[in-house]
Design a protein around this motif. Sequence first.
Motif, PDB file in Angstrom:
ATOM      1  N   ILE A  42      50.972  52.473  39.871  1.00 52.15           N
ATOM      2  CA  ILE A  42      50.171  51.265  40.084  1.00 52.15           C
ATOM      3  C   ILE A  42      50.828  50.083  39.401  1.00 52.15           C
ATOM      4  CG2 ILE A  42      47.985  50.156  39.458  1.00 52.15           C
ATOM      5  CD1 ILE A  42      46.651  52.925  40.004  1.00 52.15           C
ATOM      6  N   LYS A  43      51.285  50.275  38.171  1.00 53.82           N
ATOM      7  CA  LYS A  43      51.960  49.183  37.444  1.00 53.82           C
ATOM      8  C   LYS A  43      53.261  48.786  38.147  1.00 53.82           C
ATOM      9  CE  LYS A  43      50.028  50.243  32.931  1.00 53.82           C
ATOM     10  NZ  LYS A  43      50.275  50.817  31.603  1.00 53.82           N
ATOM     11  N   LEU A  44      54.023  49.764  38.607  1.00 49.53           N
ATOM     12  CA  LEU A  44      55.268  49.494  39.315  1.00 49.53           C
ATOM     13  C   LEU A  44      54.983  48.714  40.592  1.00 49.53           C
ATOM     14  CD1 LEU A  44      58.334  49.918  39.718  1.00 49.53           C
ATOM     15  CD2 LEU A  44      57.763  52.040  40.906  1.00 49.53           C
ATOM     16  N   ASN A  45      53.967  49.145  41.334  1.00 50.52           N
ATOM     17  CA  ASN A  45      53.605  48.474  42.578  1.00 50.52           C
ATOM     18  C   ASN A  45      53.191  47.032  42.312  1.00 50.52           C
ATOM     19  OD1 ASN A  45      51.963  47.569  44.876  1.00 50.52           O
ATOM     20  ND2 ASN A  45      52.251  49.647  45.622  1.00 50.52           N
ATOM     21  N   GLU A  46      52.402  46.800  41.277  1.00 53.56           N
ATOM     22  CA  GLU A  46      51.975  45.440  40.929  1.00 53.56           C
ATOM     23  C   GLU A  46      53.167  44.571  40.541  1.00 53.56           C
ATOM     24  OE1 GLU A  46      49.040  46.050  37.880  1.00 53.56           O
ATOM     25  OE2 GLU A  46      47.505  46.662  39.326  1.00 53.56           O
ATOM     26  N   LYS A  47      54.093  45.140  39.796  1.00 54.79           N
ATOM     27  CA  LYS A  47      55.289  44.398  39.377  1.00 54.79           C
ATOM     28  C   LYS A  47      56.131  44.016  40.591  1.00 54.79           C
ATOM     29  CE  LYS A  47      59.534  44.962  36.734  1.00 54.79           C
ATOM     30  NZ  LYS A  47      60.392  45.931  36.067  1.00 54.79           N
ATOM     31  N   GLU A  48      56.356  44.967  41.493  1.00 59.17           N
ATOM     32  CA  GLU A  48      57.157  44.698  42.689  1.00 59.17           C
ATOM     33  C   GLU A  48      56.456  43.688  43.601  1.00 59.17           C
ATOM     34  OE1 GLU A  48      58.157  48.397  44.575  1.00 59.17           O
ATOM     35  OE2 GLU A  48      59.362  49.050  42.869  1.00 59.17           O
ATOM     36  N   LYS A  49      55.154  43.830  43.739  1.00 57.20           N
ATOM     37  CA  LYS A  49      54.400  42.890  44.572  1.00 57.20           C
ATOM     38  C   LYS A  49      54.509  41.480  43.997  1.00 57.20           C
ATOM     39  CE  LYS A  49      49.964  42.329  46.860  1.00 57.20           C
ATOM     40  NZ  LYS A  49      48.631  42.874  47.069  1.00 57.20           N
ATOM     41  N   SER A  50      54.467  41.368  42.698  1.00 58.70           N
ATOM     42  CA  SER A  50      54.610  40.069  42.044  1.00 58.70           C
ATOM     43  C   SER A  50      55.990  39.466  42.319  1.00 58.70           C
ATOM     44  CB  SER A  50      54.381  40.229  40.531  1.00 58.70           C
ATOM     45  OG  SER A  50      54.621  39.032  39.865  1.00 58.70           O
ATOM     46  N   LEU A  51      57.043  40.286  42.229  1.00 60.08           N
ATOM     47  CA  LEU A  51      58.399  39.819  42.528  1.00 60.08           C
ATOM     48  C   LEU A  51      58.515  39.357  43.980  1.00 60.08           C
ATOM     49  CD1 LEU A  51      60.566  42.584  40.792  1.00 60.08           C
ATOM     50  CD2 LEU A  51      60.450  40.176  40.150  1.00 60.08           C
ATOM     51  N   ILE A  52      57.924  40.120  44.879  1.00 56.65           N
ATOM     52  CA  ILE A  52      57.974  39.777  46.297  1.00 56.65           C
ATOM     53  C   ILE A  52      57.201  38.487  46.560  1.00 56.65           C
ATOM     54  CG2 ILE A  52      57.234  40.531  48.602  1.00 56.65           C
ATOM     55  CD1 ILE A  52      57.939  43.429  47.630  1.00 56.65           C
ATOM     56  N   PRO A 143      58.840  47.092  49.318  1.00 56.08           N
ATOM     57  CA  PRO A 143      58.671  47.599  47.961  1.00 56.08           C
ATOM     58  C   PRO A 143      59.309  48.989  47.885  1.00 56.08           C
ATOM     59  CG  PRO A 143      56.579  47.610  49.143  1.00 56.08           C
ATOM     60  CD  PRO A 143      57.585  46.974  50.041  1.00 56.08           C
ATOM     61  N   SER A 144      59.608  49.443  46.698  1.00 52.27           N
ATOM     62  CA  SER A 144      60.368  50.687  46.554  1.00 52.27           C
ATOM     63  C   SER A 144      59.704  51.884  47.229  1.00 52.27           C
ATOM     64  CB  SER A 144      60.630  50.999  45.086  1.00 52.27           C
ATOM     65  OG  SER A 144      59.417  51.210  44.390  1.00 52.27           O
ATOM     66  N   GLN A 145      58.366  51.948  47.226  1.00 48.08           N
ATOM     67  CA  GLN A 145      57.717  53.108  47.848  1.00 48.08           C
ATOM     68  C   GLN A 145      57.875  53.112  49.357  1.00 48.08           C
ATOM     69  OE1 GLN A 145      55.944  50.739  46.294  1.00 48.08           O
ATOM     70  NE2 GLN A 145      54.128  50.225  47.460  1.00 48.08           N
ATOM     71  N   LYS A 146      58.205  51.971  49.974  1.00 50.77           N
ATOM     72  CA  LYS A 146      58.495  51.918  51.405  1.00 50.77           C
ATOM     73  C   LYS A 146      59.994  52.008  51.662  1.00 50.77           C
ATOM     74  CE  LYS A 146      54.546  51.696  53.333  1.00 50.77           C
ATOM     75  NZ  LYS A 146      54.164  52.660  54.345  1.00 50.77           N
ATOM     76  N   ALA A 147      60.781  51.964  50.597  1.00 47.39           N
ATOM     77  CA  ALA A 147      62.234  52.093  50.726  1.00 47.39           C
ATOM     78  C   ALA A 147      62.613  53.524  50.327  1.00 47.39           C
ATOM     79  CB  ALA A 147      62.930  51.038  49.867  1.00 47.39           C
ATOM     80  N   TYR A 148      63.417  53.675  49.299  1.00 53.10           N
ATOM     81  CA  TYR A 148      63.882  55.008  48.926  1.00 53.10           C
ATOM     82  C   TYR A 148      63.118  55.611  47.756  1.00 53.10           C
ATOM     83  CZ  TYR A 148      67.763  54.592  52.151  1.00 53.10           C
ATOM     84  OH  TYR A 148      68.516  54.476  53.287  1.00 53.10           O
ATOM     85  N   GLY A 149      62.149  54.864  47.201  1.00 57.96           N
ATOM     86  CA  GLY A 149      61.255  55.398  46.186  1.00 57.96           C
ATOM     87  C   GLY A 149      61.940  55.922  44.946  1.00 57.96           C
ATOM     88  N   TYR A 150      61.373  56.986  44.430  1.00 53.97           N
ATOM     89  CA  TYR A 150      61.804  57.550  43.157  1.00 53.97           C
ATOM     90  C   TYR A 150      63.223  58.118  43.207  1.00 53.97           C
ATOM     91  CZ  TYR A 150      61.934  60.515  39.039  1.00 53.97           C
ATOM     92  OH  TYR A 150      62.295  61.094  37.871  1.00 53.97           O
ATOM     93  N   TYR A 151      63.647  58.646  44.344  1.00 57.71           N
ATOM     94  CA  TYR A 151      64.925  59.347  44.406  1.00 57.71           C
ATOM     95  C   TYR A 151      66.112  58.444  44.717  1.00 57.71           C
ATOM     96  CZ  TYR A 151      62.117  63.525  44.224  1.00 57.71           C
ATOM     97  OH  TYR A 151      61.235  64.490  43.832  1.00 57.71           O
TER      98      TYR A 151
END
Length: 177
Positions: A42-52, A143-151
């Motif tokens: 959730i924190k990662l998603n919020e951070k990425e959304k803020s950058l976007i 955002p990373s979860q729609k791209a290549y995510g954790y791996y």
Amino acid sequence: MKNLHTIIVVLFLCFGCKSPEARLPESVQSGSFLKESAERNIKLNEKEKSLIQEIIKNNPDKDYIASESGFWYYYNTKIENDTLQPQFGDLVDFDYNVSDINGTEIYGNANRTYIMDKQELFTGLREGLKLMKPEERVTFIFPSQKAYGYYGDEDKIGTNIPLICEVTLNTITQEND
């Protein structure tokens, strides 16, 4: 001596035939790992959304569209009169560039053919292609979860990296053609 053997046999029968007892686990597992993981995401998603959102704010000349799938995009070239869009099983040919969120190129001027939803392609790009028509050029921000995510992609894209992809859909060959 016989008495000693008898005592040993009696002791063995008394203490050796005890019913099994349940063993306690060495460590107790709780849902804390999952909770912590969800909180991190959730924190990662919020951070990425803020950058976007900052990128969108700094580019007011672009008409960004928020997709229902959780990424943003704008048209560099929009085709109004064609209605053909890729469907399941269609063969698409497209060119693309991939950059990180800061605009640093990761993969440049690549070309790929892809059978819609039958081959591997990261989620965001697969969903983005479905929005396009032949000869359109679209810039996506994933955002990373729609791209290549954790791996990551195990090559040039690391863990949890949001991506900017500029995609040109060259052709669509329908499955039934």
